[in-house]
Design a protein around this motif. Structure first.
Motif, PDB file in Angstrom:
ATOM      1  N   GLU A   1       0.816  -1.218   0.000  1.00 23.59           N
ATOM      2  CA  GLU A   1       0.000   0.000   0.000  1.00 23.59           C
ATOM      3  C   GLU A   1       0.848   1.266   0.000  1.00 23.59           C
ATOM      4  N   MET A   2       2.031   1.209   0.624  1.00 22.20           N
ATOM      5  CA  MET A   2       2.904   2.384   0.619  1.00 22.20           C
ATOM      6  C   MET A   2       3.355   2.722  -0.795  1.00 22.20           C
TER       7      MET A   2
ATOM      8  N   HIS B   1       0.652   4.776  -2.216  1.00 23.08           N
ATOM      9  CA  HIS B   1       0.656   6.141  -1.683  1.00 23.08           C
ATOM     10  C   HIS B   1       1.752   6.989  -2.321  1.00 23.08           C
ATOM     11  N   GLU B   2       2.926   6.409  -2.509  1.00 21.80           N
ATOM     12  CA  GLU B   2       4.086   7.169  -2.975  1.00 21.80           C
ATOM     13  C   GLU B   2       4.158   7.303  -4.490  1.00 21.80           C
TER      14      GLU B   2
ATOM     15  N   ARG C   1      -1.633   4.650  -7.619  1.00 20.24           N
ATOM     16  CA  ARG C   1      -2.256   3.341  -7.800  1.00 20.24           C
ATOM     17  C   ARG C   1      -2.316   2.984  -9.277  1.00 20.24           C
TER      18      ARG C   1
ATOM     19  N   THR D   1      -2.877   7.962 -11.501  1.00 17.23           N
ATOM     20  CA  THR D   1      -3.471   7.261 -10.370  1.00 17.23           C
ATOM     21  C   THR D   1      -4.904   6.869 -10.638  1.00 17.23           C
TER      22      THR D   1
ATOM     23  N   ARG E   1      -8.004   5.788  -8.085  1.00 19.54           N
ATOM     24  CA  ARG E   1      -8.306   5.710  -6.668  1.00 19.54           C
ATOM     25  C   ARG E   1      -9.188   4.538  -6.290  1.00 19.54           C
TER      26      ARG E   1
ATOM     27  N   ARG F   1     -10.109   0.906  -5.236  1.00 20.95           N
ATOM     28  CA  ARG F   1      -9.419  -0.189  -4.594  1.00 20.95           C
ATOM     29  C   ARG F   1      -9.777  -1.475  -5.346  1.00 20.95           C
TER      30      ARG F   1
END
Length: 251
Positions: free
Chosen positions: A75-76, A79-80, A83, A245, A247, A249
């Motif tokens: 998951e990090m 975030h960085e 996605r 990205t 968002r 999931r």
């Protein structure tokens, strides 16, 4: 993990895709990818996180041999680096049916996902994307992954960003960065392009750098269209911004 096991069990059955063709020009990117082993891929800089993931996806598509692909994402990393982005995956030639995407809250969970997937006979390739250092990514953990890969016959690509190269049981170790693509006709964006340096390989061999682009139609890496040669110095490369990205999931 029980949910993952159920998802992996659902992959049982006929291969979802035909076997992919190997590169026509092996000199442009030699066939160094042993199957049933672990390969370490490091982003040259944190900004190359998207590139190392894209490179790993291409390798997974090439080596899966018609079997399923599992992509485990820390998951990090999401975030960085952002996605997974639908249009970007499409540009890689990746269809939803090609890959099972699984999110991991921490490195230990990510490694467990990798082991479970590798031991599943219907899985041909696993990509694990990890961000940062993390003590769980140890030599012992790498050996466990190597044993799981040998047992199941699948190939693992461990893509790491924000980390320095460390000892492991990997068959090979690479440093990956993004490079400017060669524009297509009328200035259209070119193919995703990468610079990959082989840092280490079991059995020896001198470090070497290739600049290549991903052909989504044939699903192979090939020598960049107008570059003068396959081997180039890293200093000659210019990084480019990549990614996007999404968002939603996925898992």
């Amino acid at each position: 993990m029980s949910v993952l096991k159920a998802q992996l069990a659902a992959l049982d059955g006929p291969a979802r895709r035909p076997s992919l063709r190997r590169p026509r020009d092996r000199e442009a990117f030699p066939d160094v990818w042993e199957t049933g082993v672990v390969h370490d891929l490091y982003a040259q800089t944190p900004a190359d996180a998207v590139a190392v993931n894209g490179f790993g996806l291409g390798l997974a598509l090439q080596t899966a041999g018609g079997r399923a692909i599992v992509w485990g994402l820390h998951e990090m990393m999401g975030h960085e680096a952002g996605r997974p982005h639908g249009p970007g995956l499409s540009e890689m030639g990746l269809r939803p049916a090609d890959v099972l995407l699984v999110w991991a809250r921490d490195i230990q969970t990510l490694l467990a996902i990798g082991e479970e997937a590798l031991r599943t006979p219907t899985v041909g390739a696993v990509l694990l994307s990890a961000w940062g250092e993390g003590r769980a990514l140890s030599l012992t953990a790498s050996r466990r992954l190597a044993l799981a890969a040998a047992a199941g016959g699948g190939t693992l690509f461990l893509a790491r960003a924000g980390a320095v190269a460390a000892p492991s049981a990997a068959e090979s170790r690479w440093s990956v960065r993004a490079v400017a693509s060669v524009p297509l006709e009328d200035g259209a964006p070119g193919h995703p392009s990468f610079s990959a340096t082989l840092l280490r390989r079991r059995g020896g061999g001198a470090p070497k750098t290739w600049t290549m682009e991903w052909d989504r139609d044939e699903q192979v890496f090939r020598d960049a269209a107008t570059l003068s040669g396959a081997v180039v110095p890293l200093a000659a490369q210019r990084p480019v911004e990549t990614g996007g990205t999404d968002r939603r999931r996925v898992a």
